[in-house]
Design a protein around this motif. Sequence first.
Motif, PDB file in Angstrom:
ATOM      1  N   LYS A  30       1.500  11.373   1.535  1.00  0.00           N
ATOM      2  CA  LYS A  30       2.120  11.060   2.824  1.00  0.00           C
ATOM      3  C   LYS A  30       1.994  12.294   3.710  1.00  0.00           C
ATOM      4  O   LYS A  30       1.926  13.429   3.206  1.00  0.00           O
ATOM      5  CB  LYS A  30       3.581  10.645   2.675  1.00  0.00           C
ATOM      6  N   GLU A  37       0.813  -1.212   0.000  1.00  0.00           N
ATOM      7  CA  GLU A  37       0.000   0.000   0.000  1.00  0.00           C
ATOM      8  C   GLU A  37       0.847   1.263   0.000  1.00  0.00           C
ATOM      9  O   GLU A  37       0.311   2.363  -0.045  1.00  0.00           O
ATOM     10  CB  GLU A  37      -0.944   0.007   1.210  1.00  0.00           C
ATOM     11  N   GLU A  38       2.177   1.084   0.064  1.00  0.00           N
ATOM     12  CA  GLU A  38       3.062   2.253   0.064  1.00  0.00           C
ATOM     13  C   GLU A  38       4.149   2.075  -0.984  1.00  0.00           C
ATOM     14  O   GLU A  38       4.561   0.949  -1.297  1.00  0.00           O
ATOM     15  CB  GLU A  38       3.713   2.458   1.437  1.00  0.00           C
ATOM     16  N   THR A  39       4.642   3.206  -1.515  1.00  0.00           N
ATOM     17  CA  THR A  39       5.789   3.177  -2.412  1.00  0.00           C
ATOM     18  C   THR A  39       7.053   3.014  -1.582  1.00  0.00           C
ATOM     19  O   THR A  39       7.028   3.106  -0.344  1.00  0.00           O
ATOM     20  CB  THR A  39       5.890   4.479  -3.225  1.00  0.00           C
ATOM     21  N   ARG A  93       1.577   6.646   0.376  1.00  0.00           N
ATOM     22  CA  ARG A  93       0.443   5.735   0.300  1.00  0.00           C
ATOM     23  C   ARG A  93      -0.211   5.898  -1.069  1.00  0.00           C
ATOM     24  O   ARG A  93      -0.206   6.984  -1.646  1.00  0.00           O
ATOM     25  CB  ARG A  93      -0.561   6.016   1.420  1.00  0.00           C
ATOM     26  N   GLY A 153       7.609   5.777   0.757  1.00  0.00           N
ATOM     27  CA  GLY A 153       6.642   5.995   1.834  1.00  0.00           C
ATOM     28  C   GLY A 153       5.346   6.671   1.447  1.00  0.00           C
ATOM     29  O   GLY A 153       4.540   7.006   2.328  1.00  0.00           O
TER      30      GLY A 153
END
Length: 376
Positions: free
Chosen positions: A334, A311-313, A318, A316
């Motif tokens: 984020k 759910e995050e790259t 979202r 960081g």
Amino acid sequence: MNESIFSRLFRYKQTEKMSPKENYLTEMLAWMIDSLSQFGQDYVLFLNSKCKEKLNFDANCTFTVSAETQFRVTKGIIDMVIETDCGYGFICEHKVDSSLRENQIKDYSECDKEINKDLTFKTVLLTKSKDQHEQNPDIQIIWHDVYEFFSDPIRKESYNADEKIIIEQFLKYLTEVGMGMKEAINPNGVTHYSAAMNIEPLLSSIFYDIYRDFQKSDIEEQCPGLHDFLRESKFLLNTPGKESGRIGIKFSETWHPGLFAGVQLNNKDNSLQNFDSPQLVVIIDCMQGEKNNFQEKLWYKSIDKDKQSKEETESGFRIQTTSDNPWRVLILHKPLTTVLSQCNEDYYEQMENIKKEIIDGINWILNYYKLSCEDA
């Protein structure tokens, strides 16, 4: 006050070739010089303090000051001419994003007798940055110098309540267009709504500086493939602005797709998640009716598929791919506090960190786009 400030500003309109920003600032300044007698005196004394050869002004004596904008002489149109009743005047050329033409200051100084043969004039070059200082005027200053002079708390106390409001609005505008307060944002205050609203001018200043950095560099070097992704025949970086509760930079004029990067301050845009604090966002939009087409693209399908497992790259952000908004394709976000907490409370460090995060977010999307092109 013979004329409303709003009447003066209404003369200038945005065109493809000209931003009215320089004229707005000039007209604001001239209006305050004409309308607030003490401000006019203070501004003249400020200019004299910056003059290479000081003029014989007595700070303890009252003198009258007047300002006229768009003053036509044989060699051009001077941005602003200031005259006093004590034998001196100033020929002022103001710049924000534009540059001087050849011999512009010299040409204007040679027209001093056309303006008023009874006054001794000094030339003033007032710019956005010191990089624009050239042609050797008598006085070289930047808009931030004006901000610092009039934001001095002791000086402020000498104005009455109405004058303070006007001057504060002028100083706030300078900050919003990146030429005023250069103050770091306190990460601890960002989560509170009232404090978050107070950071708007600081964020505007930060994004103007980021925008200027992008203008000076080749965006393709920092975000390879961006031109192809945006499908822009003419690539432009729009000046930062506030819409739907956000401050930042638009990277395209058209939405095929559109790209916005900045800070979402609140939930005015109801297609976004209910953020409980300001968020750094990278948003992909499209023209109405094209959303389904974009969701069928290989790059979008790859992002949507990977979102199920992460759910995050890597940096960081979202990932949000679902929205009822017919224009909204993809959102990376984020908390702004997270971004600010990764550096010291220093304006320029915060600016660089926000810029880096934006580039990381854009490149994350572009990596999927480039892989989908290779697959195709």
